[in-house]
Structures are given as structure tokens and as C-alpha cells.
Design an enzyme around this catalytic site. Structure first.
Site, PDB file in Angstrom:
ATOM      1  CD  GLU A 180      -3.490  -0.622   0.580  1.00 37.76           C
ATOM      2  OE1 GLU A 180      -2.762  -0.005  -0.870  1.00 37.76           O
ATOM      3  OE2 GLU A 180      -3.884  -1.848   0.396  1.00 37.76           O
ATOM      4  NE  ARG A 184      -3.382   2.663  -0.454  1.00 39.12           N
ATOM      5  CZ  ARG A 184      -4.866   2.823  -0.622  1.00 39.12           C
ATOM      6  NH1 ARG A 184      -5.570   3.828  -0.085  1.00 39.12           N
ATOM      7  NH2 ARG A 184      -5.411   1.925  -0.106  1.00 39.12           N
ATOM      8  CG  ASP A 312      -6.298  -7.480  -7.853  1.00 44.49           C
ATOM      9  OD1 ASP A 312      -5.297  -7.815  -7.102  1.00 44.49           O
ATOM     10  OD2 ASP A 312      -7.005  -5.958  -6.932  1.00 44.49           O
ATOM     11  CD  GLU A 448     -10.620  -1.455  -8.781  1.00 37.69           C
ATOM     12  OE1 GLU A 448     -11.746  -0.751  -8.709  1.00 37.69           O
ATOM     13  OE2 GLU A 448      -9.910  -0.850  -7.584  1.00 37.69           O
TER      14      GLU A 448
HETATM   15  C1  DMJ Z   1      -6.283   0.951  -5.138  1.00 32.16           C
HETATM   16  O1  DMJ Z   1      -5.591   1.327  -3.758  1.00 32.16           O
HETATM   17  C2  DMJ Z   1      -4.945  -0.078  -5.758  1.00 32.16           C
HETATM   18  O2  DMJ Z   1      -6.151   0.006  -6.979  1.00 32.16           O
HETATM   19  C3  DMJ Z   1      -5.114  -1.525  -5.441  1.00 32.16           C
HETATM   20  O3  DMJ Z   1      -4.555  -2.136  -6.671  1.00 32.16           O
HETATM   21  C4  DMJ Z   1      -6.642  -2.026  -5.517  1.00 32.16           C
HETATM   22  N1  DMJ Z   1      -7.783  -1.611  -4.513  1.00 32.16           N
HETATM   23  C5  DMJ Z   1      -7.532   0.246  -4.031  1.00 32.16           C
HETATM   24  C6  DMJ Z   1      -9.022   0.581  -5.206  1.00 32.16           C
HETATM   25  O4  DMJ Z   1      -9.370  -0.144  -5.069  1.00 32.16           O
END
Ligand code: DMJ
Length: 545
Positions: A180, A184, A312, A448
């Protein structure tokens, strides 16, 4: 040969007999002819040489179609991708139409609420006006700063920049989530550095990257999930010995860019070694279990296989790393192509009665097919379209278009025009293709779907995707907007949904950024030939290798 004429004076020339003069004339004509012949033969020889050189240069072009198939040999030439020169960086001049202006107003509303009630804290609770802490890194500022920049919001950008410069430190003795913070915070700092060339952002990114490197200190090199930035130590989560597959494979774009920007290969080397290690592990037709052990370096056998939570962005970063490195690392393309074929074989199914294409999961233990799709999976159409635009098979694009429509229906099916966290599909119903369980009916205003809309819009020019985005934006405005920002909701099925009192940083970083870009009249404002967008919507430049 012209010497005789030049050196023989008029007087001597007149003294020569007619025969002698004729001999001199003949010599001049012969000499001139020889000169011309010599010249012509040289020109035609050069021409032949040139032609054979150009034939050699063109030879590898015969293999261009290999780009759509798995390529085993790293030496096969690839289409050149141009490094972004500093003078080519996009110039962002603010909103140009009513829809973009509306999105900018939303961003300003969210920013103002955060600034007044939670400045310097990770998140805002936008209903009660309280602050929430997660990593104590001013997450909302760092994550959304490049959105302010892209929207041309110079005042907000400068406020955030000052905070980063004066307040953002990584010395606290506190555990943070490696993934994270990478996507971020590190991703946000690197984008800001790229766009502005302000070294302050790179210095912060380098300090953070140095500390995050502790995550790679496991016996296998597969990162631990938690890092103490102050102590520079790392460990597995308290609840497990395992790391999450999508987490350990979704840091490579950021660590590579940090290496390239700081001229220190150590970051890229550590992160790329993870991808290489996972490349060599056995998989189910390219599909990966969602947990991996950082001690042994092996997957948890029979863990869930999904393109939703915890799986994902493994798939997303295979393609994007290949693009980031100028299409020069062939195993990434191989793994991506194999995985998408695996998706088609094992996870893609059609609902009943309308035959909507959706992506399900293979359950932990049994590997039984589970017809459920996380909202997170709606990143896939955008990624498939990006691959297709870079030479991958046409059926990838067909799959993208069909999934885009299914994702749209997960919004349109509800009175709020908002999608739930998880949608379940029927395989044998005569009435309803999809349904939402109450436990899954919440929304975090995730990006998404609008992310994929933006990819589809840029890559096809089809304005239907803009219309769909506008409908969803109305849903956010009507149901999620609260006095201090935008809140997550407990139930998209209710016209009066309970407000969860949380504004996620990705709403500003990703959701609003993608909507703003989607509504741009110039769909190439961030050109996908020049940028890869990290998993948190932070653009990073594409390199030649
Ligand atoms: C985000 O922090 C990123 O896109 C992550 O890869 C997946 N989840 C969240 C948003 O839904």
C-alpha cells in the site's frame, strides 16, 4: 588528361601539325570518356552496397508478428519505445468542458473537507469531520497530489507540496503495509517528481525506498507484507506466515522507476527478482494462488485463484512491466499471455439468461468454480485493451468490450447507479443474471470501472464510455457527497444508503483522476504510448529498456 590543353601555350599549339592536334583531341576525348566510365561504375557500386545494407536492416522486420505470441528469445528485436524527454512532458492547463469542471469541483470539495478536518492524517471521515490514521503518512495528501497537478489546481498542489517538503517523514517506529505504501506514497512521489522535476519529491521517494527495501530481507527474497519504516525491519502479518501474491508483484513499476530516476539499480534489482522468481513457479495455466510464503518462496497450495482481491494486479503488472521496459523483457509477456489464456479457459463464464461474460474464481481447497466477481476485477477490460493496443490478439479486445458492459450493468442494476463490492452471477437462472448479497453490497467508491472506461476511451475514441462515466459520476454526487467530502456507503441497493463515514485516498487519487481524464476532449492528455499508470493511478514514464 586535360593537362595538354592547359599547359600548351597558344604559340606552341599553333606550331603543331593538324595530325598532332588531332592526336591531342583524341587523347582528351578518350581521357574524358574513361573518367565518366570510372565515375559511373563507382556510383552503381555504392548503390548496390546501400541496397544490400538496407536489406540487412529490414530482415528482422519479417518477425514483427512474433509480438503477439509468446517470445522465448530475449534477443528478438522489439518495436522501439521512446523515452520521454523533459520537454515532452504534458502541460496540464485545467478543465476544458463542463464535465471536467464538475469533476474538479468534486476534487476541491473533497480536498477542502480533508484540509479543514484531517490535514496531515491518512484519511478523512467525511460525515463526522474526524481524522483516521492508518500509516501516519498523510496518505490522502501524497496519494492525491498528482491528481491536483493533472487538474491544473496550482493552489492545492502547492499546499500539498509544502506539507510533503516540511512534514512528511518516514522515521516513525511504526509498521506499514509494504504494498500500500509503495503504490500510494512511493508511486505518488515519483509521479510528482516526473511531472515537476522537483528534486524534493525524488529525495523523499529515495528515503522511503531505502526503508521499504527491508521487505526483501526474507530467505527467498519474496517481500514480507509489513515494514517498520523507522526501524528498517520487516515481517509477515500477525495473522499468517504468508504474503499476498498481488502485493509482492505490484511494486515493480515503482521500484524500477525509483532506480531509473535515482541512478541506483538496487531498487529495481530487488523488485525484478521477485517477478523472475514467480515466473519460475508452477502455475495453473498462468493463474496464481493468492498467497505466497516469503520463507520458502512457494505459493500456498490450493489457495483461491482470482482476478479480484489479492490476485488482481499480479496480472496487471505483468503487462505494464513489459511496456515500462520498452517491451524488452519477454518472460513478462509470456506470463501475461499464458495467464489471459488461463482466464479464458478457467475463469470466464457466461451468466443466464442473458449470457453476460464475467470472470469468476476458483475456490480455495477444491478449486471449484465460484461465479462471483469483485468490483476490483473491473480493472481487467482496461488492461486487456492496453495489451491489444500493443499488438496482442483481437480476442483480448473482444473480451475487454464484453467485460466492460458487464461491469457497467453492475452499476446500472441498482437505484443508486453505484456498484457493490462483489457481484454474484447465475449460471442457470431464467430471470436474473446477477445478484448482490447484503454483506457484499457496500461501495468504497473504487476506481476500477472508471479506470477501464478511460483506457477504452483513449484506445478506441468511443464516446459511449464517456457517457457511462458521467452516469456513474451522477451516482457519486447524489449518494456519496456529504458536507466534508465523499463517503463510502453500506448498501448500493438502497436509495437511502447508510453512510460509512470514510473517504478512501484512492477516491481522490484514482476515481476522480480517471473521471477527469475520461471527460477530456483530448483523449491523449496522458498518452498510453508514453506512460504506464501504476495500480494507484500514478503515471510513470515508459523507458526504452
Ligand atoms: C487501490 O488501492 C489500488 O488500485 C489497488 O491495486 C487495488 N485497490 C485499490 C482501489 O480499489
Amino acid at each position: 588528361m586535360i593537362l595538354p590543353i592547359v599547359i600548351i601555350s597558344d604559340e606552341r599549339w599553333n606550331r603543331l601539325s593538324r595530325l598532332q592536334r588531332s592526336i591531342v583531341y583524341a587523347l582528351v576525348v578518350i581521357g574524358a570518356t574513361l573518367l565518366i566510365l570510372l565515375y559511373l561504375s563507382k556510383v552503381s557500386k555504392d548503390d548496390v552496397n546501400k541496397k544490400s545494407r538496407s536489406a540487412l536492416v529490414q530482415e528482422p522486420l519479417k518477425n514483427v508478428s512474433l509480438v503477439i505470441e509468446p517470445v522465448a528469445d530475449a534477443s528478438v528485436p522489439k518495436k522501439t519505445v521512446v523515452d520521454i524527454e523533459s520537454n515532452e512532458r504534458p502541460i496540464f492547463t485545467g478543465p476544458k468542458n463542463a464535465r471536467q469542471y464538475a469533476v474538479v469541483q468534486s476534487f476541491k470539495h473533497a480536498w477542502r473537507g480533508y484540509k479543514e478536518h484531517a490535514w496531515g492524517h491518512d484519511n478523512l471521515k467525511p460525515v463526522t469531520g474526524m481524522a483516521a490514521e492508518w500509516f501516519s503518512l498523510g496518505l490522502t495528501i501524497v496519494d492525491s497530489l498528482d491528481t491536483a497537478y493533472v487538474m491544473g489546481l496550482t493552489e492545492e498542489f502547492e499546499e500539498g507540496r509544502q506539507w510533503v517538503k516540511n512534514e512528511l517523514v518516514f522515521t516513525k517506529n511504526k509498521d506499514v503495509n509494504f504494498f500500500e505504501v509503495t503504490i500510494r506514497v512511493l508511486g505518488g512521489l515519483l509521479s510528482c517528481h516526473h511531472f515537476t522535476q522537483d528534486e524534493m519529491f525524488l529525495n523523499k521517494a529515495t528515503d522511503l525506498g531505502d526503508r521499504l527495501m527491508a521487505a526483501f530481507s526474507s530467505p527467498s527474497g519474496i517481500p514480507y507484507s509489513d515494514v517498520n519504516l523507522g526501524a528498517r525491519t520487516a515481517h509477515a502479518p500477525e495473522w499468517s506466515h504468508y504474503s499476498t501474491t498481488a502485493e509482492v508483484t505490484t511494486v515493480q513499476l515503482e521500484f524500477r522507476e525509483l532506480s531509473r530516476a535515482s541512478n541506483n539499480p538496487a531498487f529495481e534489482d530487488a523488485a525484478a527478482a521477485v517477478s523472475e522468481k514467480i515466473h519460475h513457479l508452477p502455475k495453473k495455466h498462468g493463474l496464481v494462488p493468492i498467497f505466497i510464503n516469503p520463507n520458502s518462496g512457494h505459493f500456498l497450495p490450493h489457495a483461491t485463484i482470482t482476478l479480484g482481491a489479492r490476485g488482481d494486479s499480479y496480472y496487471e503488472y505483468l503487462l505494464k512491466q513489459w511496456l515500462q521496459t520498452g517491451k524488452t523483457i519477454n518472460y513478462l509477456l509470456d506470463d501475461y499471455l499464458t495467464a489471459i489464456e488461463g482466464v479464458r479457459q478457467f475463469l470466464a463464464k457466461r451468466s443466464s439468461p442473458s449470457k453476460l461474460l464475467f470472470i469468476g474464481e476458483l475456490s480455495a481447497g477444491s478449486e471449484a468454480f465460484n461465479p462471483k466477481m469483485d468490483h476490483l476485477t473491473c480493472f481487467l477490460p482496461g488492461t486487456l485493451a492496453l495489451g491489444h493496443a500493443n499488438g496482442l490478439p483481437d480476442w483480448h479486445m473482444t473480451m475487454a468490450e464484453e467485460l466492460m458492459y458487464t461491469c457497467y450493468l453492475t452499476y446500472a442494476a441498482h437505484p443508486t447507479f453505484l456498484a457493490p463490492e462483489i457481484t454474484h452471477f447465475n449460471l442457470a437462472s431464467t430471470t436474473e443474471d446477477m445478484y448482490t448479497k447484503t454483506a457484499d453490497a457496500h461501495t468504497l467508491l473504487r476506481p476500477e470501472f472508471v479506470e477501464s472506461l478511460w483506457y477504452m476511451y483513449q484506445l478506441t475514441g468511443n464516446t459511449t464510455y464517456q457517457e457511462w462515466g458521467w452516469q456513474i459520476f451522477q451516482g457519486f454526487e447524489k449518494y456519496a457527497k456529504v458536507p466534508f467530502g465523499y463517503t463510502s456507503l453500506a448498501n448500493v441497493k438502497s436509495e437511502k444508503p447508510v453512510q460509512r463515514d470514510m473517504m478512501e485516498s484512492f477516491f481522490l487519487s484514482e476515481t476522480l483522476k480517471y473521471l477527469y481524464l475520461l471527460f477530456s476532449d483530448d483523449r491523449y492528455v496522458i498518452d498510453l504510448n508514453k506512460y504506464v499508470i501504476n495500480s494507484e493511478a500514478h503515471p510513470l514514464p515508459i523507458h526504452k529498456n
